[in-house]
Design a protein around this motif. Structure first.
Motif, short mmCIF file in Angstrom:
data_model
loop_
_atom_site.label_atom_id
_atom_site.label_comp_id
_atom_site.label_asym_id
_atom_site.label_seq_id
_atom_site.Cartn_x
_atom_site.Cartn_y
_atom_site.Cartn_z
N ARG A 152 -9.83 26.26 7.53
CA ARG A 152 -9.21 27.62 7.14
C ARG A 152 -9.34 28.59 8.39
N ARG A 153 -10.15 28.55 9.02
CA ARG A 153 -10.46 29.32 10.03
C ARG A 153 -9.84 28.84 11.46
N THR A 154 -8.90 27.74 11.32
CA THR A 154 -8.35 27.12 12.44
C THR A 154 -9.08 26.41 13.38
N HIS A 155 -10.55 26.04 13.03
CA HIS A 155 -11.18 25.31 13.64
C HIS A 155 -10.99 23.86 13.56
N ILE A 156 -10.98 22.96 14.63
CA ILE A 156 -10.72 21.81 14.49
C ILE A 156 -11.89 20.91 13.82
N VAL A 157 -11.50 20.09 12.81
CA VAL A 157 -12.65 19.49 12.02
C VAL A 157 -12.46 17.90 12.16
N GLY A 158 -11.36 17.54 12.78
CA GLY A 158 -10.95 16.25 12.47
C GLY A 158 -9.91 15.74 13.66
N LEU A 159 -10.00 14.55 14.25
CA LEU A 159 -8.91 13.93 15.12
C LEU A 159 -8.50 12.83 14.94
N THR A 160 -7.30 12.52 15.16
CA THR A 160 -6.78 11.16 15.04
C THR A 160 -6.10 10.85 16.42
N LEU A 161 -6.81 9.86 17.15
CA LEU A 161 -6.32 9.68 18.61
C LEU A 161 -5.52 8.13 18.30
N ARG A 162 -4.05 8.42 18.65
CA ARG A 162 -3.18 7.25 18.36
C ARG A 162 -2.81 6.75 19.89
N VAL A 163 -3.01 5.37 19.88
CA VAL A 163 -2.68 4.59 21.13
C VAL A 163 -1.12 4.64 21.33
N GLY A 164 -0.48 5.19 22.22
CA GLY A 164 0.72 5.15 22.74
C GLY A 164 1.31 3.92 23.72
N ARG A 165 2.13 3.30 23.21
CA ARG A 165 2.38 1.97 24.15
C ARG A 165 4.02 1.92 24.44
N ALA A 166 4.35 1.51 25.78
CA ALA A 166 5.73 1.26 25.78
C ALA A 166 5.89 -0.23 25.74
N VAL A 167 6.83 -1.02 25.12
CA VAL A 167 6.89 -2.27 25.08
C VAL A 167 8.42 -2.55 25.36
N TYR A 168 8.70 -3.41 26.43
CA TYR A 168 9.85 -3.87 26.69
C TYR A 168 10.05 -4.99 25.87
N GLY A 169 11.33 -5.13 25.28
CA GLY A 169 11.89 -6.22 24.49
C GLY A 169 11.70 -5.88 23.14
N THR A 170 11.41 -4.83 22.58
CA THR A 170 11.21 -4.61 21.02
C THR A 170 12.64 -4.49 20.61
N VAL A 171 13.58 -3.84 21.36
CA VAL A 171 14.74 -3.44 20.64
C VAL A 171 15.95 -4.69 20.81
N ASP A 172 15.38 -5.89 21.33
CA ASP A 172 16.24 -7.21 21.44
C ASP A 172 16.91 -7.44 19.95
N ILE A 173 16.11 -7.15 19.06
CA ILE A 173 16.66 -7.68 17.66
C ILE A 173 17.50 -6.97 17.12
N ILE A 174 17.82 -5.71 17.59
CA ILE A 174 19.04 -4.90 17.22
C ILE A 174 19.93 -4.35 18.29
N GLN A 175 19.62 -4.83 19.54
CA GLN A 175 20.38 -4.38 20.70
C GLN A 175 21.85 -4.32 20.61
N ASP A 176 22.22 -5.44 20.19
CA ASP A 176 23.81 -5.44 19.92
C ASP A 176 24.27 -4.35 19.01
N ILE A 177 23.53 -3.96 18.07
CA ILE A 177 23.99 -2.76 17.22
C ILE A 177 23.66 -1.49 17.91
N ILE A 178 22.84 -1.13 18.80
CA ILE A 178 22.38 0.07 19.54
C ILE A 178 23.43 0.14 20.54
N GLU A 179 23.81 -1.05 20.98
CA GLU A 179 24.76 -0.89 22.18
C GLU A 179 26.36 -0.83 21.67
N SER A 180 26.77 -0.73 20.41
CA SER A 180 27.89 -0.93 19.86
C SER A 180 28.78 0.47 19.91
#
Length: 539
Positions: A97-125
């Motif tokens: 309540r005093r705006t001090h940080i009491v918890g942190l969630t560190l999420r790993v960010g990844r870039a992955v080529y090829g993930t969109v191939d399953i719907i690429q035809d829809i995306i490019e439509s």
């Protein structure tokens, strides 16, 4: 296509951790499946992987360690999210309540080529696409890859509210390719940046992550109406969830209650007040991410919403990626929205009254008497019942399907009498000699007339039509019910607090209540049909 992971910059994320916590993460030796690292003040640090969660050490996280991580990450925005420059990692803060940080969630960010191939035809439509999924299922990764693919041939602008798509810092991560990125100063202003992107930067495609507010939904509609392709995500699991979300339902057209005319209500076999789609949907295609390698695709959102509201949901197209990276597409079989197949149930229900059976234009039975002249029967062939197409005129379709489910008979409800094997209506409409009924008689179509539009009446009608037993309990069954009820009464008289009897139809429950009353005990009915049952107890 086999997925190819580019650098996830995991070293940059590990560098902001205290030394012993970093060592524990490295010791786990499963960086490919690492999702998040959790640091909560006064609790043990943990690491979340795709299929498990582990404790990194036994001692609790201290205030000094929280401050250590805070000092080494970017500045937290109004949405309590920060990042590490030139990476896709996200650090989210929990404050007191005093705006001090009491918890942190560190999420790993990844870039992955090829993930969109399953719907690429829809995306490019060129169609606008909305992607639904639970948190952590890979929506943002998919969105980032879609932006990169589209930017190779179109003008793409990313509205990056929390810098998750393009990463922290002023220079976007290479994973977005040629796409331009607009940052949002305050999350509540995302809708203004969306409009600004269209007005100032002449995009052909706009990519938006996490549409979650009403103003953002309205801005998305404005953008779509200007002819710009939208690729966006929202939290949810299915189209049904989105329709029930008052904030976001406008993305798929919205819902409103409309009042039908008497004739239209009779033609549809529904109540006069029904739910219908309010406007054209903002997005043309909706994709439900069920797992990282399994997607359910609604290729025509307008048709899917209309069918869902009318009780005839369309089966989505299922796309899966196997272990070898091959894409499998299961296209839904064409389904006419004018009918819905009844699902079979194992146990027929009992009870109910006889309907009028009208053939040759005149009634041959009364409700109070047994059926004396049988109507047309559809006998089972080799143990499998033949499906019957029924046109309900002025009869509630949902109740007809409910009755079919209870009896376990294969009924197909059709919208036009010319498609039907038989017609069912109410006595009021039959006496009025309405044109639809006269036309059916002229064609020799069997007609069944019910006194009222109740499930019990329809069960008895279907029982006679399929030559199966309806809800009328046989004498042997009545004896069994009486014996079971008497045993329950005796158990309560012997000291039991209460006894629940098995679910049964209204006729059986009425008998059970009467027997309990005669034994000077109290009884009440609980639950909803078809699981409604009687409980017997003392006062």
């Amino acid at each position: 296509m086999t997925q190819l992971r580019i650098t996830d910059d995991l070293e940059a994320l590990l560098d902001v951790l205290p030394a012993d916590i970093r060592s524990a993460v490295e010791k786990a030796d499963d960086s490919e499946n690492l999702l998040e690292i959790i640091l909560d003040l006064g609790r043990v640090p943990t690491a979340r992987f795709v299929d498990r969660e582990i404790v990194l050490r036994e001692s609790e996280v201290t205030r000094a360690e929280i401050d250590y991580v805070d000092e080494r990450t970017g500045e937290f925005d109004a949405d309590n999210r920060a990042g590490i420059e030139r990476t896709l990692h996200r650090i989210s803060a929990i404050r007191n309540r005093r705006t001090h940080i009491v918890g942190l969630t560190l999420r790993v960010g990844r870039a992955v080529y090829g993930t969109v191939d399953i719907i690429q035809d829809i995306i490019e439509s060129g169609k606008s696409v909305l992607i639904l999924g639970q948190p952590g299922v890979g929506k943002t990764t998919l969105l980032r890859e879609a932006a990169r693919i589209l930017a190779e041939s179109k003008r793409v602008v990313i509205v990056d509210t929390s810098n998750e798509i393009g990463g922290d810092g002023d220079v976007p991560h290479p994973a977005v390719g040629k796409a331009r990125r607009m940052q949002v100063r305050v999350p509540t202003l995302q809708h203004e940046v969306m409009i600004e992107a269209v007005e100032n930067h002449n995009p052909e495609v706009i990519v938006i992550d996490e549409i979650g507010r009403e103003l953002e939904a309205a801005a998305a509609r404005t953008i779509a109406e200007r002819g710009v392709q939208l690729i966006g995500t929202a939290h949810g699991r299915t189209l049904d969830n989105l329709l029930l979300n008052p904030t976001l339902s406008d993305l798929v057209g919205g819902i409103e209650a409309v009042t039908l005319s008497d004739e239209e209500a009779r033609r549809r076999g529904t109540q006069k007040t029904v739910l219908e789609r309010r406007s054209p949907p903002t997005f043309d295609v909706l994709i439900e991410i069920q797992t990282r390698d399994r997607f359910a695709v609604h290729p025509d959102v307008m048709a899917s919403v209309d069918a869902l509201l009318r009780g005839y949901p369309l089966v989505p197209e299922i796309r899966t990626r196997d272990a070898e990276g091959k894409i499998q597409i299961e296209k839904a079989a064409p389904v006419s929205t004018s009918r819905m197949d009844a699902k079979e149930t194992k146990t027929p229900r009992r009870g109910g009254r006889q309907p009028f059976d009208v053939t040759q234009g005149k009634p041959v039975a009364t409700f109070e008497e047994p059926l004396t002249t049988p109507g047309p029967r559809f006998e089972p062939t080799r143990g499998v019942m033949q499906s019957i197409k029924i046109y309900p005129y002025g009869v509630a379709r949902n109740r007809l399907m409910q009755a079919a489910k209870r009896l376990g008979v294969p009924v197909v409800v059709v919208k036009e009498p010319t498609e039907a094997d038989t017609l069912v209506t109410l006595r009021t409409y039959y006496r009025d000699r309405q044109q639809t009924i006269l036309d059916a008689e002229h064609r020799g179509l069997p007609i069944y007339v019910l006194r009222s539009s109740t499930v019990g009446q329809m069960e008895q009608f279907l029982g006679d039509l399929f030559n199966v037993r309806g809800e009328q309990a046989a004498s042997s069954e009545i004896d069994g019910v009486k014996e079971q009820t008497q045993q329950a009464i005796q158990a309560v008289l012997n000291g039991e607090r209460w006894v629940d009897l098995p679910p049964g139809p209204s006729l059986v429950r009425r008998l059970e209540h009467e027997m309990a009353r005669n034994a000077e005990l109290v009884s009440h009915s609980y639950g909803k049909e078809p699981r409604r049952h009687v409980r017997i107890f003392r006062e």
